[in-house]
Design a protein around this motif. Structure first.
Motif, PDB file in Angstrom:
ATOM      1  N   SER A 130      21.937  52.852  42.533  1.00  0.00           N
ATOM      2  CA  SER A 130      21.018  52.760  43.668  1.00  0.00           C
ATOM      3  C   SER A 130      20.226  51.462  43.587  1.00  0.00           C
ATOM      4  N   THR A 131      19.557  51.118  44.671  1.00  0.00           N
ATOM      5  CA  THR A 131      18.721  49.906  44.667  1.00  0.00           C
ATOM      6  C   THR A 131      17.576  50.035  43.677  1.00  0.00           C
ATOM      7  N   ARG A 160      18.170  43.620  49.737  1.00  0.00           N
ATOM      8  CA  ARG A 160      18.140  42.243  50.233  1.00  0.00           C
ATOM      9  C   ARG A 160      17.072  41.424  49.500  1.00  0.00           C
ATOM     10  N   ALA A 161      15.902  42.040  49.263  1.00  0.00           N
ATOM     11  CA  ALA A 161      14.833  41.315  48.578  1.00  0.00           C
ATOM     12  C   ALA A 161      15.261  40.887  47.182  1.00  0.00           C
ATOM     13  N   THR A 162      15.967  41.765  46.489  1.00  0.00           N
ATOM     14  CA  THR A 162      16.432  41.431  45.140  1.00  0.00           C
ATOM     15  C   THR A 162      17.517  40.367  45.190  1.00  0.00           C
ATOM     16  N   ALA A 166      17.788  38.084  47.463  1.00  0.00           N
ATOM     17  CA  ALA A 166      17.098  36.829  47.777  1.00  0.00           C
ATOM     18  C   ALA A 166      16.459  36.235  46.525  1.00  0.00           C
ATOM     19  N   TYR A 167      15.874  37.083  45.693  1.00  0.00           N
ATOM     20  CA  TYR A 167      15.280  36.617  44.433  1.00  0.00           C
ATOM     21  C   TYR A 167      16.345  36.017  43.514  1.00  0.00           C
ATOM     22  N   LEU A 168      17.488  36.682  43.423  1.00  0.00           N
ATOM     23  CA  LEU A 168      18.551  36.199  42.542  1.00  0.00           C
ATOM     24  C   LEU A 168      19.177  34.916  43.073  1.00  0.00           C
ATOM     25  N   VAL A 169      19.268  34.792  44.383  1.00  0.00           N
ATOM     26  CA  VAL A 169      19.752  33.539  44.970  1.00  0.00           C
ATOM     27  C   VAL A 169      18.810  32.405  44.596  1.00  0.00           C
ATOM     28  N   GLU A 170      17.510  32.663  44.655  1.00  0.00           N
ATOM     29  CA  GLU A 170      16.517  31.665  44.252  1.00  0.00           C
ATOM     30  C   GLU A 170      16.697  31.307  42.773  1.00  0.00           C
ATOM     31  N   GLN A 171      16.909  32.331  41.943  1.00  0.00           N
ATOM     32  CA  GLN A 171      17.089  32.101  40.515  1.00  0.00           C
ATOM     33  C   GLN A 171      18.373  31.322  40.216  1.00  0.00           C
ATOM     34  N   SER A 172      19.364  31.462  41.094  1.00  0.00           N
ATOM     35  CA  SER A 172      20.660  30.832  40.845  1.00  0.00           C
ATOM     36  C   SER A 172      20.580  29.310  40.866  1.00  0.00           C
ATOM     37  N   LYS A 173      19.482  28.765  41.392  1.00  0.00           N
ATOM     38  CA  LYS A 173      19.305  27.309  41.322  1.00  0.00           C
ATOM     39  C   LYS A 173      19.266  26.843  39.874  1.00  0.00           C
ATOM     40  N   ALA A 174      18.643  27.648  39.017  1.00  0.00           N
ATOM     41  CA  ALA A 174      18.495  27.270  37.611  1.00  0.00           C
ATOM     42  C   ALA A 174      19.473  27.999  36.699  1.00  0.00           C
ATOM     43  N   VAL A 175      19.990  29.136  37.149  1.00  0.00           N
ATOM     44  CA  VAL A 175      20.886  29.938  36.309  1.00  0.00           C
ATOM     45  C   VAL A 175      22.288  29.899  36.909  1.00  0.00           C
ATOM     46  N   ASP A 176      23.118  29.025  36.357  1.00  0.00           N
ATOM     47  CA  ASP A 176      24.466  28.842  36.899  1.00  0.00           C
ATOM     48  C   ASP A 176      25.298  30.117  36.835  1.00  0.00           C
ATOM     49  N   GLU A 177      25.039  30.964  35.816  1.00  0.00           N
ATOM     50  CA  GLU A 177      25.853  32.168  35.643  1.00  0.00           C
ATOM     51  C   GLU A 177      25.754  33.140  36.816  1.00  0.00           C
ATOM     52  N   PHE A 178      24.685  33.018  37.609  1.00  0.00           N
ATOM     53  CA  PHE A 178      24.516  33.930  38.745  1.00  0.00           C
ATOM     54  C   PHE A 178      25.314  33.492  39.973  1.00  0.00           C
ATOM     55  N   GLN A 179      25.690  32.215  40.038  1.00  0.00           N
ATOM     56  CA  GLN A 179      26.212  31.670  41.284  1.00  0.00           C
ATOM     57  C   GLN A 179      27.536  32.301  41.699  1.00  0.00           C
ATOM     58  N   LEU A 234      26.263  40.141  50.243  1.00  0.00           N
ATOM     59  CA  LEU A 234      25.341  39.007  50.276  1.00  0.00           C
ATOM     60  C   LEU A 234      25.134  38.580  51.724  1.00  0.00           C
ATOM     61  N   PRO A 235      23.901  38.651  52.249  1.00  0.00           N
ATOM     62  CA  PRO A 235      23.660  38.270  53.643  1.00  0.00           C
ATOM     63  C   PRO A 235      24.074  36.827  53.915  1.00  0.00           C
ATOM     64  N   ALA A 236      24.478  36.578  55.148  1.00  0.00           N
ATOM     65  CA  ALA A 236      25.015  35.264  55.509  1.00  0.00           C
ATOM     66  C   ALA A 236      24.016  34.147  55.265  1.00  0.00           C
ATOM     67  N   ASP A 237      22.736  34.388  55.583  1.00  0.00           N
ATOM     68  CA  ASP A 237      21.759  33.320  55.413  1.00  0.00           C
ATOM     69  C   ASP A 237      21.538  32.988  53.942  1.00  0.00           C
ATOM     70  N   LEU A 238      21.639  33.996  53.071  1.00  0.00           N
ATOM     71  CA  LEU A 238      21.487  33.734  51.644  1.00  0.00           C
ATOM     72  C   LEU A 238      22.722  33.027  51.090  1.00  0.00           C
ATOM     73  N   ALA A 239      23.889  33.388  51.611  1.00  0.00           N
ATOM     74  CA  ALA A 239      25.109  32.697  51.193  1.00  0.00           C
ATOM     75  C   ALA A 239      25.033  31.225  51.578  1.00  0.00           C
ATOM     76  N   ARG A 240      24.535  30.975  52.765  1.00  0.00           N
ATOM     77  CA  ARG A 240      24.404  29.588  53.242  1.00  0.00           C
ATOM     78  C   ARG A 240      23.453  28.800  52.328  1.00  0.00           C
ATOM     79  N   ARG A 241      22.334  29.433  51.969  1.00  0.00           N
ATOM     80  CA  ARG A 241      21.366  28.770  51.097  1.00  0.00           C
ATOM     81  C   ARG A 241      21.999  28.443  49.748  1.00  0.00           C
ATOM     82  N   MET A 242      22.775  29.376  49.215  1.00  0.00           N
ATOM     83  CA  MET A 242      23.425  29.161  47.925  1.00  0.00           C
ATOM     84  C   MET A 242      24.395  27.993  47.963  1.00  0.00           C
TER      85      MET A 242
END
Length: 379
Positions: free
Chosen positions: A131-132, A160-162, A164-177, A186-194
């Protein structure tokens, strides 16, 4: 107790015996009853068996407990209390229960995440249909391996909030990408940001390894990143009348400085902004901002960049100040300073700045984020 000849007295006798063989037999019998014939137990008998198991669990050999956990892991109807006991046992015993047992509730799993070992937590992260609430608890650990395991678990629900947080973290943590972009939820807007962040990271690596002009690299890289982002989002914006008309005029090569000035003189501000955006290749939001900024330097850059002459720039400067709602005029010296800046500015320099402004804001933001990260690491 049952029609198989096993009764309470026999169970109690096995429980009282301290031999390993008797304890093993007891757990085997109880495992069978809970696994295949749980429906023949009444509430009192279930309570008795649970009490016996709870008292003896720590005294029974690890191998016996492991066999019990494997037998009960996927079985329906297993008492929650028994599942919780086994889930908090040593990792070899706990793993099959944590990964499979339907008897465990979200609260039980969250308690394991907060109080048990890293191996227990990883076992929870591999559980199907999380579950979430449980996913959030896993992310809160901050453990990169746990989070990556969760992301690779495509049966897990993640809010979605989580994400979004992980997408933000993926800037510094390559393993998440990689596991993030592979998630179907993964929502389209978050995929685009990534995609922009990944592109910016590639850009930085190329600049650091090779002698490449950043502007040249951006000219090559940005269209690729932007195309991927547009594919990921699959979103299209609705065009208003001004956008449609300005693009039609541009396609017909009828967008001229004279038409631009005439439109502005008539007070058709939205159409003027759309036409200016079409001529300059800038985004509407940026045009709406720079056209009315104090000082007029940004407007001078855009005007020089699209080939307007001094008189045309001065006219646009004056008319945009007059058209700006609520503006109480400007000092005459402001026009003089703007024209002086316009005169000093070469077309090539203006084109370079204008080309930078044309780039996608997400792409520029991603580049700045990477560059700032590099500067912090050097400091």
């Amino acid at each position: 107790m049952a029609d198989d000849g096993i009764d309470k007295e026999q169970l109690l006798a096995l429980a009282r015996s301290r031999s390993d063989a008797s304890r093993a037999e007891l757990f085997a019998v109880m495992g069978d009853l809970f696994h295949a014939r749980n429906d023949i137990l009444n509430a009192q008998e279930r309570a008795l068996m649970l009490d016996i198991l709870e008292k003896l669990l720590a005294e029974v050999a690890r191998e016996v407990r492991h066999r019990l956990a494997v037998k009960l892991a996927g079985a329906p109807g297993v008492p929650r209390e028994l599942a919780v006991l086994l889930a908090n046992d040593e990792i070899e015993i706990a793993t099959p229960i944590l990964m499979q047992s339907p008897a465990l509730e979200d609260l039980d799993l969250v308690e394991v995440i907060r109080n048990r070992s890293r191996q227990h937590i990883l076992a929870v992260a591999m559980r199907r249909d999380l579950s979430t609430q449980v996913s959030d608890a896993l992310v809160e650990t901050g453990d990169k391996d746990v989070i990556r395991t969760l992301l690779e678990n495509h049966d897990a629900q993640i809010s979605r909030a989580t994400l979004a947080y992980l997408v933000e973290q993926s800037k510094a943590v390559d393993e998440f990408q990689e596991p993030l972009v592979r998630r179907a939820d993964l929502p389209a807007d978050l995929a685009r940001r990534m995609i922009y962040w990944v592109g910016a990271a590639i850009r930085q690596a190329l600049i650091e390894r090779f002698e490449i002009d950043p502007e040249t690299l951006d000219d090559r890289l940005e269209p690729l990143v932007k195309a991927e982002a547009e594919t990921a989002t699959q979103q299209s914006r609705e065009d208003d009348a001004a956008d449609v008309l300005s693009r039609a005029l541009g396609a017909a090569r009828q967008l001229t400085p004279r038409l631009l000035l005439q439109t502005l003189r008539r007070g058709e501000i939205p159409l003027f902004e759309a036409m200016f955006a079409e001529m300059s290749g800038l985004r509407m939001r940026l045009v709406s901002r720079l056209a009315y900024e104090p000082g007029g330097q940004s407007l001078a850059v855009a005007a020089r960049g699209i080939g307007l002459n001094r008189e045309e720039f001065a006219t646009i400067f004056l008319l945009t100040r007059r058209a700006k709602a609520g503006q109480g005029g400007f000092a005459p010296a402001e026009l003089g300073r703007a024209l002086e800046f316009f005169d000093r500015l070469s077309h090539a320099a203006a084109e370079t700045v204008l080309n930078r402004w044309r780039r996608d804001p997400d792409y520029l933001f991603a580049i700045r984020s990477i560059e700032e990260g590099q500067e912090k690491r050097r400091a």
